[in-house]
Design a protein around this motif. Structure first.
Motif, short mmCIF file in Angstrom:
data_model
loop_
_atom_site.label_atom_id
_atom_site.label_comp_id
_atom_site.label_asym_id
_atom_site.label_seq_id
_atom_site.Cartn_x
_atom_site.Cartn_y
_atom_site.Cartn_z
N PHE A 157 -54.65 -6.35 -0.79
CA PHE A 157 -54.04 -5.79 0.28
C PHE A 157 -54.49 -5.24 1.45
CE2 PHE A 157 -51.60 -2.27 1.84
CZ PHE A 157 -50.30 -2.81 2.24
N PHE A 174 -48.47 3.94 5.01
CA PHE A 174 -49.96 3.52 4.18
C PHE A 174 -49.32 2.40 3.13
CE2 PHE A 174 -52.69 4.21 0.32
CZ PHE A 174 -53.46 3.45 0.88
N ARG A 175 -48.35 2.69 2.53
CA ARG A 175 -47.74 2.02 1.38
C ARG A 175 -47.43 0.75 2.04
NH1 ARG A 175 -43.81 5.44 -0.52
NH2 ARG A 175 -45.24 7.22 -1.59
N CYS A 196 -64.89 9.94 3.53
CA CYS A 196 -63.49 10.71 3.58
C CYS A 196 -62.60 11.48 2.84
CB CYS A 196 -62.56 9.55 4.22
SG CYS A 196 -62.29 9.15 5.88
N ILE A 208 -55.29 4.10 8.21
CA ILE A 208 -54.15 2.85 8.18
C ILE A 208 -52.88 3.41 8.71
CG2 ILE A 208 -53.04 1.36 6.50
CD1 ILE A 208 -55.87 1.34 5.09
N MET A 259 -47.60 8.38 3.81
CA MET A 259 -47.58 7.57 2.64
C MET A 259 -46.56 6.17 2.76
SD MET A 259 -49.74 8.76 0.65
CE MET A 259 -49.47 7.70 -0.59
N CYS A 272 -59.10 10.81 12.21
CA CYS A 272 -58.57 9.45 12.02
C CYS A 272 -57.50 9.14 12.98
CB CYS A 272 -58.03 9.35 10.79
SG CYS A 272 -59.10 9.50 9.33
N GLY A 283 -60.35 1.67 6.95
CA GLY A 283 -60.40 2.90 6.71
C GLY A 283 -59.70 3.80 5.70
N CYS A 284 -59.53 5.10 5.54
CA CYS A 284 -58.97 5.55 4.62
C CYS A 284 -57.37 5.78 4.83
CB CYS A 284 -59.33 7.14 4.64
SG CYS A 284 -58.76 8.01 6.22
N GLY A 285 -56.66 6.30 3.87
CA GLY A 285 -55.09 6.17 4.03
C GLY A 285 -54.71 6.49 5.31
N GLU A 302 -62.08 0.46 2.31
CA GLU A 302 -62.67 1.73 2.15
C GLU A 302 -62.29 2.58 0.91
OE1 GLU A 302 -62.68 6.04 3.11
OE2 GLU A 302 -60.92 4.83 2.73
N TYR A 315 -51.28 14.05 1.76
CA TYR A 315 -50.38 13.44 2.87
C TYR A 315 -49.09 13.61 2.83
CZ TYR A 315 -54.72 10.60 3.36
OH TYR A 315 -56.02 10.37 3.71
N GLU A 353 -61.42 5.57 -0.14
CA GLU A 353 -60.30 6.47 -0.44
C GLU A 353 -58.78 5.66 -0.32
OE1 GLU A 353 -57.76 7.93 2.39
OE2 GLU A 353 -58.11 10.17 2.00
N SER A 354 -58.79 4.67 0.55
CA SER A 354 -57.41 4.05 0.47
C SER A 354 -57.04 3.37 -0.83
CB SER A 354 -57.63 2.79 1.74
OG SER A 354 -58.64 2.35 1.81
N ILE A 403 -56.06 6.15 -3.34
CA ILE A 403 -54.80 6.43 -3.28
C ILE A 403 -53.66 5.40 -3.62
CG2 ILE A 403 -53.00 7.36 -1.44
CD1 ILE A 403 -55.35 8.26 0.16
N MET A 404 -54.02 4.17 -3.38
CA MET A 404 -53.11 3.16 -3.55
C MET A 404 -53.02 3.11 -5.18
SD MET A 404 -52.90 -0.16 -1.20
CE MET A 404 -51.89 0.51 -0.04
N LYS A 448 -58.65 14.96 8.24
CA LYS A 448 -58.15 13.76 8.71
C LYS A 448 -57.90 13.78 10.01
CE LYS A 448 -58.77 12.11 4.38
NZ LYS A 448 -59.64 10.88 4.09
#
Lengths: 388, 171
Positions: free
Chosen positions: A376, B11-12, A325, B63, B8, B103, B58-60, A304, B3, A306-307, A310-311, B100
């Motif tokens: 990842f 997510f990281r 999103c 996850i 974060m 989610c 999916g988005c941050g 996706e 976020y 957005e992920s 952001i990463m 969000k």
């Protein structure tokens, strides 16, 4: 950590010369009202004329055909609503495409509620509109055609000149939203056969919050903002002088530096694409040749957008996504759906837009991070596992 | 970014990524049309979640939610795990941005589904899903998704419409 900015389509950094010109104006005048009769007014008028001339030269228009606005969105609203209101007695039919920016589609939605009829034409898988579709859609009561010059999500450059020939033959007003293209590729309003053209300064190294609308002489149009007689009676209110100084300078620089800028951006794009080739299951969006020089839109299957964005941001790399999103809506980009991407693929889209100060080394560094990010996230994705 | 730090962090470096082979329960929710997809697999021993893994498209936020819900459920009894709610997951993450919040709904839903799947298998009465006439699209207007059968607005990505219960297409 060095910040790498690959999101020029969202806004370009100020060119140092633009910044200088704006600071100089603030120091020397800064507040003079061009409508005043005294010497400070005269000074402001001179500044205004100079900027207007530079914008006009950038698109081969006459200075008196340039109206300063608060940016691309206002220009587009002015063009569409201004013509619709001025020609309401003649007809209420408007033609557009299905990949327009929201400023176009939402302005048209308001007009539809007011009783106007809108025909929305489809595009092909490259996002290209077929001029013969425009010809077929024209009716006796068609008053306006509005098609964007270059698409801001996939970069495809539309055949505006051909559409313009058709509208000219039929005596229909033609507007093009050139916000994404103006200042980045050559534009000549006479070659494009347009009556109205919207542009924005912060797409070519000028400040945000200022733009212009080109209005060909004798085009029937009402102002969007009523009041004083500023801007040839087309845009009331005291002008945003400091912003306009920036727009003028940015236009002058764009005109002079355009060939070398384009070459640089094309080189960066070619280099990035050659690297992108190495990653599996990437879908490129937009036309392979008729496209903005510095823009690459691609969909990464099984992840996706957005992920990814952001990463990359975590690693100091600023890019854009058209993921549903990120935009706060659950919907995938209307442009990507219009060119035939399925929803999951559309969700995994990233937009890299390069600028004049970007380098190959930055692409090298960003690419390492991009590959790592995709690896990842694909590792987490259930869709990727199903594929294997 | 909008976020929280906890979001974060998860997510990281998400915890419990992957898929358990021969799991005791599987929970699959969401579809990529309207946003996210999540699969949770569990290993159960003595009515306790011994191991749990997830996979998410999916988005941050999605996850981070997946990672958090697996962390919260790990080692808990099934009964305790069923008490984990979407709200408690979002709270543990230090909140989620308004747009969000949907989610976070996926996380607990997927977990609960995996547990129900385990119960069903254990009791040997895994239910055949009801057959419906299949459609392959989700209705969509003005940025909102609608159930193709009953036209109810779909606020959360889910494999079933919450109003009429019919299965939604995954693409």
């Amino acid at each position: 950590m060095e910040l790498i900015y690959f999101d020029h389509i969202s806004g370009t950094p100020l060119h140092p010369h633009v910044k200088e010109a704006m600071i100089k104006y603030i120091k020397e005048n800064g507040f003079g009202n061009p409508s005043s009769q005294h010497r400070l007014g005269d000074m402001a008028i001179e500044t205004l004329n100079n900027a207007r001339e530079n914008v006009a030269k950038l698109i081969n228009a006459k200075p008196e055909e340039i109206v300063f606005t608060s940016g691309g969105t206002e220009s587009v609203n002015h063009a569409i609503k201004g013509v619709a209101f001025a020609k309401a007695k003649k007809g209420k039919h408007i033609i557009t495409s299905n990949i327009e920016h929201q400023s176009v589609s939402r302005a048209l939605r308001v007009l539809m509620r007011m009783g106007y009829e809108v025909t929305t034409l489809p595009v092909d898988s490259y996002g290209m509109i077929d001029p013969s579709d425009v010809k077929k859609a024209i009716k006796d009561d068609t008053i306006l055609v509005t098609v964007m010059h270059a698409n801001n999500e996939i970069g495809t450059i539309e055949p505006i000149d051909e559409i313009g020939k058709i509208t000219r033959e039929r005596g229909i007003v033609f507007h093009t939203d050139a916000v994404a293209s103006c200042g980045n590729i050559p534009i000549d309003v006479n070659e494009l056969n347009v009556d109205l053209l919207s542009l924005s300064a912060n797409q070519f190294y000028g400040p945000p919050g200022v733009g212009a609308l080109y209005i060909r002489e004798k085009t029937p149009i009402f102002p969007l903002i009523d009041g004083g007689t500023q801007e040839n009676n087309q845009r009331a209110g005291t002008q945003n002088m400091i912003g306009i100084v920036g727009l003028g300078k940015a236009s002058e620089l764009a005109r002079i530096e355009m060939p070398e800028r384009m070459e640089h951006l094309q080189n960066l794009k070619r280099y990035f694409l050659s690297k992108l080739n190495r990653i599996d299951d990437i879908v490129l969006n937009g036309h392979p040749e008729k496209s903005l020089p510095g823009l690459v839109s691609f969909s990464v299957e099984y992840v996706e957008g957005e992920s990814m964005m952001i990463m990359l941001d975590e690693k100091g790399i600023c890019v854009s996504t058209r993921s549903a999103c990120a935009s706060g809506s659950l919907r995938a980009s209307h442009v990507l759906i219009a060119i035939g991407r399925d929803y999951a693929t559309a969700q995994g889209t990233l937009l890299f837009s390069f600028g004049i100060s970007n380098t190959m080394e930055q692409i090298d560094r960003a690419f390492v991070e991009l590959e790592e990010t995709i690896r990842f996230l694909r590792n987490i994705s259930p869709l990727y596992k199903k594929k294997k | 970014m909008q976020y929280s730090d906890t979001v974060m962090e998860h997510f990281r470096s998400p915890k419990n990524v992957g898929r358990i082979e021969n799991p005791d329960g599987i929970g699959e929710v969401g579809n990529p049309v309207c946003g996210d997809m999540m699969t949770i697999t569990i290993k159960v021993k003595d009515d306790r979640i011994e191991d749990i893994k997830f996979e998410t498209f999916g988005c941050g936020a999605a996850i981070a939610v997946s990672s958090m819900v697996t962390e919260m459920a790990k080692g808990k009894t099934l009964e305790e795990a069923l008490k984990i709610t979407n709200k408690s997951v979002a709270e543990q993450l230090g909140g989620l941005p308004k747009n969000k919040l949907h989610c976070s709904n996926l996380g607990a839903d997927a977990l609960h589904k995996a547990i129900m799947d385990y119960y069903a298998k254990k009791e040997g009465k895994a239910k055949e899903p009801k057959k419906f006439e299949k459609v392959d699209y989700i209705g969509e207007r003005e940025g909102k998704c609608y159930c193709p059968y009953c036209d109810t607005e779909l606020l959360t990505p889910a494999p079933f419409c919450k109003k009429c219960g019919k299965p939604l297409p995954s693409k």
